[in-house]
Write an enzyme that holds these catalytic residues in place. Structure first.
Site, PDB file in Angstrom:
ATOM      1  N   LYS A   8       0.824  -1.214   0.000  1.00  0.00           N
ATOM      2  CA  LYS A   8       0.000   0.000   0.000  1.00  0.00           C
ATOM      3  C   LYS A   8       0.858   1.264   0.000  1.00  0.00           C
ATOM      4  CE  LYS A   8      -2.006  -1.013   3.882  1.00  0.00           C
ATOM      5  NZ  LYS A   8      -1.292  -2.279   4.152  1.00  0.00           N
ATOM      6  N   ARG A  41      -9.251   1.012   8.835  1.00  0.00           N
ATOM      7  CA  ARG A  41      -8.861  -0.369   9.134  1.00  0.00           C
ATOM      8  C   ARG A  41      -9.952  -1.101   9.887  1.00  0.00           C
ATOM      9  NH1 ARG A  41      -2.881   0.573   9.004  1.00  0.00           N
ATOM     10  NH2 ARG A  41      -1.934  -1.477   8.890  1.00  0.00           N
ATOM     11  N   ARG A  45      11.306  -6.008   4.901  1.00  0.00           N
ATOM     12  CA  ARG A  45      11.138  -4.558   4.720  1.00  0.00           C
ATOM     13  C   ARG A  45      12.174  -3.796   5.548  1.00  0.00           C
ATOM     14  NH1 ARG A  45       5.326  -2.026   5.316  1.00  0.00           N
ATOM     15  NH2 ARG A  45       5.286  -3.205   7.254  1.00  0.00           N
ATOM     16  N   ARG A  93      11.499  -1.921  11.165  1.00  0.00           N
ATOM     17  CA  ARG A  93      10.481  -1.495  12.121  1.00  0.00           C
ATOM     18  C   ARG A  93      10.316  -2.552  13.198  1.00  0.00           C
ATOM     19  NH1 ARG A  93       5.440   0.172   8.423  1.00  0.00           N
ATOM     20  NH2 ARG A  93       4.374  -0.920  10.110  1.00  0.00           N
ATOM     21  N   ARG A 144      -0.278  -9.228  13.382  1.00  0.00           N
ATOM     22  CA  ARG A 144      -0.883  -8.175  12.561  1.00  0.00           C
ATOM     23  C   ARG A 144      -1.711  -8.768  11.429  1.00  0.00           C
ATOM     24  NH1 ARG A 144       4.141  -4.990  10.924  1.00  0.00           N
ATOM     25  NH2 ARG A 144       2.719  -3.565   9.878  1.00  0.00           N
TER      26      ARG A 144
HETATM   27  P1  ADP Z   1       2.303  -1.747   3.181  1.00  0.00           P
HETATM   28  O1  ADP Z   1       2.297  -0.261   3.157  1.00  0.00           O
HETATM   29  O2  ADP Z   1       1.080  -2.343   2.555  1.00  0.00           O
HETATM   30  O3  ADP Z   1       2.557  -2.302   4.537  1.00  0.00           O
HETATM   31  P2  ADP Z   1       4.875  -1.575   1.761  1.00  0.00           P
HETATM   32  O4  ADP Z   1       4.601  -0.693   0.606  1.00  0.00           O
HETATM   33  O5  ADP Z   1       5.637  -1.021   2.889  1.00  0.00           O
HETATM   34  O6  ADP Z   1       3.493  -2.258   2.259  1.00  0.00           O
HETATM   35  O7  ADP Z   1       5.617  -2.892   1.203  1.00  0.00           O
HETATM   36  C1  ADP Z   1       6.016  -3.944   2.088  1.00  0.00           C
HETATM   37  C2  ADP Z   1       7.395  -4.473   1.652  1.00  0.00           C
HETATM   38  O8  ADP Z   1       7.276  -5.167   0.402  1.00  0.00           O
HETATM   39  C3  ADP Z   1       8.439  -3.379   1.431  1.00  0.00           C
HETATM   40  O9  ADP Z   1       9.689  -3.895   1.836  1.00  0.00           O
HETATM   41  C4  ADP Z   1       8.397  -3.122  -0.070  1.00  0.00           C
HETATM   42  O10 ADP Z   1       9.647  -2.664  -0.565  1.00  0.00           O
HETATM   43  C5  ADP Z   1       8.052  -4.498  -0.626  1.00  0.00           C
HETATM   44  N1  ADP Z   1       7.171  -4.454  -1.811  1.00  0.00           N
HETATM   45  C6  ADP Z   1       6.188  -3.557  -2.090  1.00  0.00           C
HETATM   46  N2  ADP Z   1       5.565  -3.854  -3.251  1.00  0.00           N
HETATM   47  C7  ADP Z   1       6.181  -4.986  -3.723  1.00  0.00           C
HETATM   48  C8  ADP Z   1       5.977  -5.792  -4.905  1.00  0.00           C
HETATM   49  N3  ADP Z   1       5.023  -5.508  -5.809  1.00  0.00           N
HETATM   50  N4  ADP Z   1       6.776  -6.873  -5.043  1.00  0.00           N
HETATM   51  C9  ADP Z   1       7.730  -7.174  -4.120  1.00  0.00           C
HETATM   52  N5  ADP Z   1       7.960  -6.449  -3.004  1.00  0.00           N
HETATM   53  C10 ADP Z   1       7.200  -5.366  -2.801  1.00  0.00           C
HETATM   54  P1  ADP Z   2       1.459  -1.643   7.538  1.00  0.00           P
HETATM   55  O1  ADP Z   2       1.057  -0.955   6.309  1.00  0.00           O
HETATM   56  O2  ADP Z   2       2.720  -2.376   7.434  1.00  0.00           O
HETATM   57  O3  ADP Z   2       0.367  -2.423   8.186  1.00  0.00           O
HETATM   58  P2  ADP Z   2       1.140   0.828   9.013  1.00  0.00           P
HETATM   59  O4  ADP Z   2       2.287   1.740   9.047  1.00  0.00           O
HETATM   60  O5  ADP Z   2      -0.018   1.140   8.158  1.00  0.00           O
HETATM   61  O6  ADP Z   2       1.768  -0.583   8.653  1.00  0.00           O
HETATM   62  O7  ADP Z   2       0.578   0.590  10.481  1.00  0.00           O
HETATM   63  C1  ADP Z   2       1.434   0.263  11.550  1.00  0.00           C
HETATM   64  C2  ADP Z   2       0.606   0.156  12.828  1.00  0.00           C
HETATM   65  O8  ADP Z   2       0.032   1.439  13.134  1.00  0.00           O
HETATM   66  C3  ADP Z   2      -0.569  -0.801  12.797  1.00  0.00           C
HETATM   67  O9  ADP Z   2      -0.209  -2.149  13.055  1.00  0.00           O
HETATM   68  C4  ADP Z   2      -1.462  -0.210  13.895  1.00  0.00           C
HETATM   69  O10 ADP Z   2      -0.965  -0.547  15.189  1.00  0.00           O
HETATM   70  C5  ADP Z   2      -1.253   1.289  13.707  1.00  0.00           C
HETATM   71  N1  ADP Z   2      -2.256   1.854  12.794  1.00  0.00           N
HETATM   72  C6  ADP Z   2      -2.037   2.439  11.586  1.00  0.00           C
HETATM   73  N2  ADP Z   2      -3.180   2.843  11.019  1.00  0.00           N
HETATM   74  C7  ADP Z   2      -4.174   2.502  11.875  1.00  0.00           C
HETATM   75  C8  ADP Z   2      -5.600   2.620  11.860  1.00  0.00           C
HETATM   76  N3  ADP Z   2      -6.255   3.181  10.813  1.00  0.00           N
HETATM   77  N4  ADP Z   2      -6.287   2.147  12.916  1.00  0.00           N
HETATM   78  C9  ADP Z   2      -5.667   1.596  13.970  1.00  0.00           C
HETATM   79  N5  ADP Z   2      -4.339   1.424  14.056  1.00  0.00           N
HETATM   80  C10 ADP Z   2      -3.586   1.879  13.012  1.00  0.00           C
END
Ligand code: ADP
Ligand code: ADP
Ligand code: ZN
Length: 213
Positions: free
Chosen positions: A13, A88, A127, A160, A171
């Site tokens: 995302k 979420r 990541r 992280r 998660r």
């Molecule tokens: P989210 O915001 O949904 O948690 P991220 O954008 O941070 O996801 O991506 C999670 C991990 O996967 C990061 O290390 C990113 O570089 C990698 N990643 C993102 N998109 C892809 C893809 N299409 N193929 C492989 N790895 C990806």
């Molecule tokens: P990822 O895309 O890898 O899930 P985020 O950076 O979006 O990670 O979120 C990290 C953490 O921040 C979540 O696991 C949660 O604890 C908190 N968080 C983020 N957005 C929300 C939300 N909309 N509602 C509740 N908790 C949230």
């Protein structure tokens, strides 16, 4: 244009939202980034959010919703925004809908990036993030040119705390229980677009721009 990114943690995302924001010149609003910035600055909100985030749980709706609604009422969000990590939960989605409808507005697209759980675990554990500029890398799929160093700003990359394998499992369980129902919710709202998230990042982005046309 008002866009929501849906998908499991680690689905990509943030990676896609950053590009959408650049392409359409709208702010990238990530609730996770806002919480992490608050934690870094030691604010009251940051201290409260930390215990939930470290445990792999969602931050309670009462803290999250007001923060997000406040953010999108700021001037730079006037032309739209891409929401990453919000909503979420169903109550978050309902609050957003209610706040927007008061201004005769609505979400235009909810983009669900579909990635199976097995793929998610390796994405999240590999990541690496830049604590300084927010850039995201992956040890295997998107490495920085110098190991451990941010290409964009030169800062040292970190893993992280909540990307450790045990927290990743928690998660994912939270995602299935509380966030996945939003897919049906936005389908009923008539704005859901599903994208195959297992493709290369540039192909995922091409698929997204195709549906945003
Ligand atoms: P989210 O915001 O949904 O948690 P991220 O954008 O941070 O996801 O991506 C999670 C991990 O996967 C990061 O290390 C990113 O570089 C990698 N990643 C993102 N998109 C892809 C893809 N299409 N193929 C492989 N790895 C990806
Ligand atoms: P990822 O895309 O890898 O899930 P985020 O950076 O979006 O990670 O979120 C990290 C953490 O921040 C979540 O696991 C949660 O604890 C908190 N968080 C983020 N957005 C929300 C939300 N909309 N509602 C509740 N908790 C949230
Ligand atoms: Zn950086």
């Amino acid at each position: 244009m008002k866009i929501i990114m849906l998908g499991a943690p680690g689905a990509g995302k943030g990676t896609q939202a950053k590009q959408i924001a650049k392409e359409y010149d709208i702010p990238h609003v990530s609730t996770g980034d806002i919480f992490r910035a608050n934690m870094k600055n030691g604010t009251e909100l940051g201290n409260k959010a930390k215990e939930y985030m470290d445990a792999g749980k969602l931050v309670p709706d009462e803290l999250t919703i007001s923060m997000l609604l406040d953010r999108i009422s700021q001037e730079d969000c006037g032309k739209g925004y891409v929401l990453d990590g919000f909503p979420r939960t169903i109550p978050q989605a309902e609050s957003l809908k209610e706040a927007l409808s008061k201004r005769n507005e609505a979400i235009d697209y909810a983009i669900d990036i579909e990635v199976p759980d097995e793929v998610i675990e390796e994405r999240m554990t590999g990541r690496r993030s830049c604590p300084s500029c927010g850039a995201t890398y992956h040890l295997v799929f998107n490495p920085s040119s110098r190991e451990g160093v941010c290409d964009a700003c030169g800062a040292a990359l970190v893993q992280r705390a909540d990307d450790q394998p045990e927290t990743v499992k928690k998660r994912l369980a939270v995602y299935h229980e509380q966030t996945k129902p939003l897919i049906d919710y936005y389908e009923r709202e008539g704005v859901l677009k599903c994208i195959d998230g297992t493709q290369k990042p540039e192909d995922v982005f091409a698929a997204i721009t195709e549906v945003l046309k």
